[in-house]
Motif scaffolding. Structure first.
Motif, PDB file in Angstrom:
ATOM      1  N   ASP A  39      39.267  44.625  33.057  1.00 20.45           N
ATOM      2  CA  ASP A  39      38.322  45.238  32.128  1.00 20.45           C
ATOM      3  C   ASP A  39      37.945  44.290  30.988  1.00 20.45           C
ATOM      4  N   ILE A  42      35.191  38.624  31.838  1.00 23.11           N
ATOM      5  CA  ILE A  42      33.973  38.631  32.636  1.00 23.11           C
ATOM      6  C   ILE A  42      33.979  37.556  33.718  1.00 23.11           C
ATOM      7  N   LEU A  87      22.693  44.397  40.701  1.00 29.64           N
ATOM      8  CA  LEU A  87      23.257  45.219  39.630  1.00 29.64           C
ATOM      9  C   LEU A  87      22.828  46.677  39.747  1.00 29.64           C
ATOM     10  N   ALA A 117      26.288  39.948  31.840  1.00 28.12           N
ATOM     11  CA  ALA A 117      27.693  40.367  31.707  1.00 28.12           C
ATOM     12  C   ALA A 117      27.791  41.762  31.094  1.00 28.12           C
ATOM     13  N   ASP A 118      26.942  42.051  30.116  1.00 22.78           N
ATOM     14  CA  ASP A 118      26.969  43.370  29.473  1.00 22.78           C
ATOM     15  C   ASP A 118      26.507  44.478  30.413  1.00 22.78           C
ATOM     16  N   GLY A 120      27.530  44.648  33.486  1.00 20.93           N
ATOM     17  CA  GLY A 120      28.580  44.826  34.480  1.00 20.93           C
ATOM     18  C   GLY A 120      28.737  43.696  35.464  1.00 20.93           C
ATOM     19  N   ARG A 122      30.108  40.253  36.923  1.00 23.97           N
ATOM     20  CA  ARG A 122      31.309  39.434  36.774  1.00 23.97           C
ATOM     21  C   ARG A 122      31.214  38.249  37.725  1.00 23.97           C
ATOM     22  N   ARG A 144      36.400  48.577  42.394  1.00 21.92           N
ATOM     23  CA  ARG A 144      36.044  48.311  41.003  1.00 21.92           C
ATOM     24  C   ARG A 144      34.600  48.734  40.717  1.00 21.92           C
ATOM     25  N   GLU A 146      32.565  47.260  38.524  1.00 20.91           N
ATOM     26  CA  GLU A 146      31.717  46.119  38.192  1.00 20.91           C
ATOM     27  C   GLU A 146      31.084  45.518  39.453  1.00 20.91           C
ATOM     28  N   ARG A 147      30.134  44.620  39.245  1.00 26.41           N
ATOM     29  CA  ARG A 147      29.471  43.906  40.339  1.00 26.41           C
ATOM     30  C   ARG A 147      29.918  42.445  40.284  1.00 26.41           C
ATOM     31  N   TYR A 148      30.515  41.960  41.349  1.00 18.85           N
ATOM     32  CA  TYR A 148      31.152  40.646  41.356  1.00 18.85           C
ATOM     33  C   TYR A 148      30.376  39.639  42.199  1.00 18.85           C
ATOM     34  N   ASN A 181      29.837  45.863  46.094  1.00 22.82           N
ATOM     35  CA  ASN A 181      29.875  45.289  44.753  1.00 22.82           C
ATOM     36  C   ASN A 181      30.251  43.811  44.758  1.00 22.82           C
TER      37      ASN A 181
END
Length: 300
Positions: A39, A42, A87, A117-118, A120, A122, A144, A146-148, A181
């Motif tokens: 969390d 980034i 995203l 980054a803000d 989501g 990563r 997770r 977030e999007r990696y 993701n």
């Protein structure tokens, strides 16, 4: 509270901190990081070790401002669009950025992280040695929110290296699915990531030659074909080079006449590895250091 009780409490707190550090370390060794760590950062790196690997956070990521990337506006628009689709959970493609060295391929990927980054996004750096663990990395990230982006920088393979087959399987055709993701962005100086020889395109000449050389060629280009979006980067023009020099000089606050600045930049280019945005940045950094050093010397 007695002195003895206070000492016991301090000792207990120290033991808890050591236990937490140990659990974090053990979790990382298994590829898993505590949710709090995932969390809070980034950017991460996958460190391959002893046949396995683990994620480690990058505390100070190298974030690149997209406004600094001059001369690759078309590539920037394409990658930005693809990243926004990713995203928003829309259909998207893995991306191969290929072409001349120093033309902004890696910087453009890091620029996406700086911009989104803000939202989501990563970034996880994966070396060539870590490619054999792509499915393992995917499993860690599956649930997770977030999007990696798995960032494979400066890739190139030889024919006998197994890592490229793992990358092919992750991109398309493997038995395991790629989570929604996770996306792969790779950079390379080679268009097809593997060397091409003249013999790949000739008919068999003797018994030692392959009977169907076209099949070998198909194998070599099959990896790059699995990247749905391929962005090419060519050597920049002299005008673009000087434009980049002026941009960085202004950013450093250098008070140098434009004509003198450009003349020195061209002399620097002539003695360097070639004309590129990287060379322009290196020239301005050197000039800024020289001028600052002279100013400090005169001030004493």
């Amino acid at each position: 509270m007695s002195e003895k009780t206070r000492n016991q409490e301090e000792l207990f707190i120290q033991l808890l901190e050591k236990a937490d550090t140990l659990l974090t370390h053990l979790g990382a060794r298994q590829g898993q990081l505590p949710n709090a760590v995932l969390d809070d950062y980034i950017a991460f790196r996958w460190r391959a070790q002893n046949g396995s690997g683990y994620l480690i956070p990058v505390k100070h990521p190298n974030l690149v401002g997209l406004s600094d990337l001059i001369g690759i506006e078309r590539q920037s628009r394409e990658l930005d669009r693809n990243t926004r689709q990713f995203l928003q959970g829309l259909p998207t493609n893995h991306v191969l950025l290929w072409g001349d060295r120093g033309t902004g391929k890696s910087s453009l990927v890091k620029g996406m992280l700086a911009r989104y980054a803000d939202a989501g996004l990563r970034l996880i750096g994966v070396s060539k040695e870590g490619l054999v663990h792509l499915q393992e990395i995917a499993e860690v990230l599956w649930e997770r929110p977030e999007r990696y982006i798995l960032f494979c920088d400066d890739l190139a393979f030889n024919e006998d290296e197994p890592e490229y087959r793992e990358l092919k399987a992750m991109l398309e055709g493997g038995i395991s699915a790629c989570p929604d993701n996770v996306l792969i962005y790779a950079t390379s100086n080679r268009r097809h990531l593997m060397p091409r020889q003249v013999r790949d395109n000739r008919y068999p000449q003797n018994e030692e030659d392959e009977l169907y050389p076209r099949e070998a060629t198909e194998e070599k280009v099959s990896l790059s074909d699995r990247f749905g979006l391929r962005l090419s980067f060519q050597r920049i023009s002299q005008d673009t080079y000087l434009q980049i020099v002026s941009h960085y000089a202004e950013k450093h606050g250098l008070s140098v006449p434009t004509e003198a600045l450009h003349r020195a930049a061209l002399e620097w280019e002539a003695s360097s590895s070639g004309r590129s945005g990287r060379v322009a940045y290196q020239f301005v950094a050197d000039l800024a250091g020289q001028l600052a050093l002279e100013s400090n010397t005169h001030a004493k």
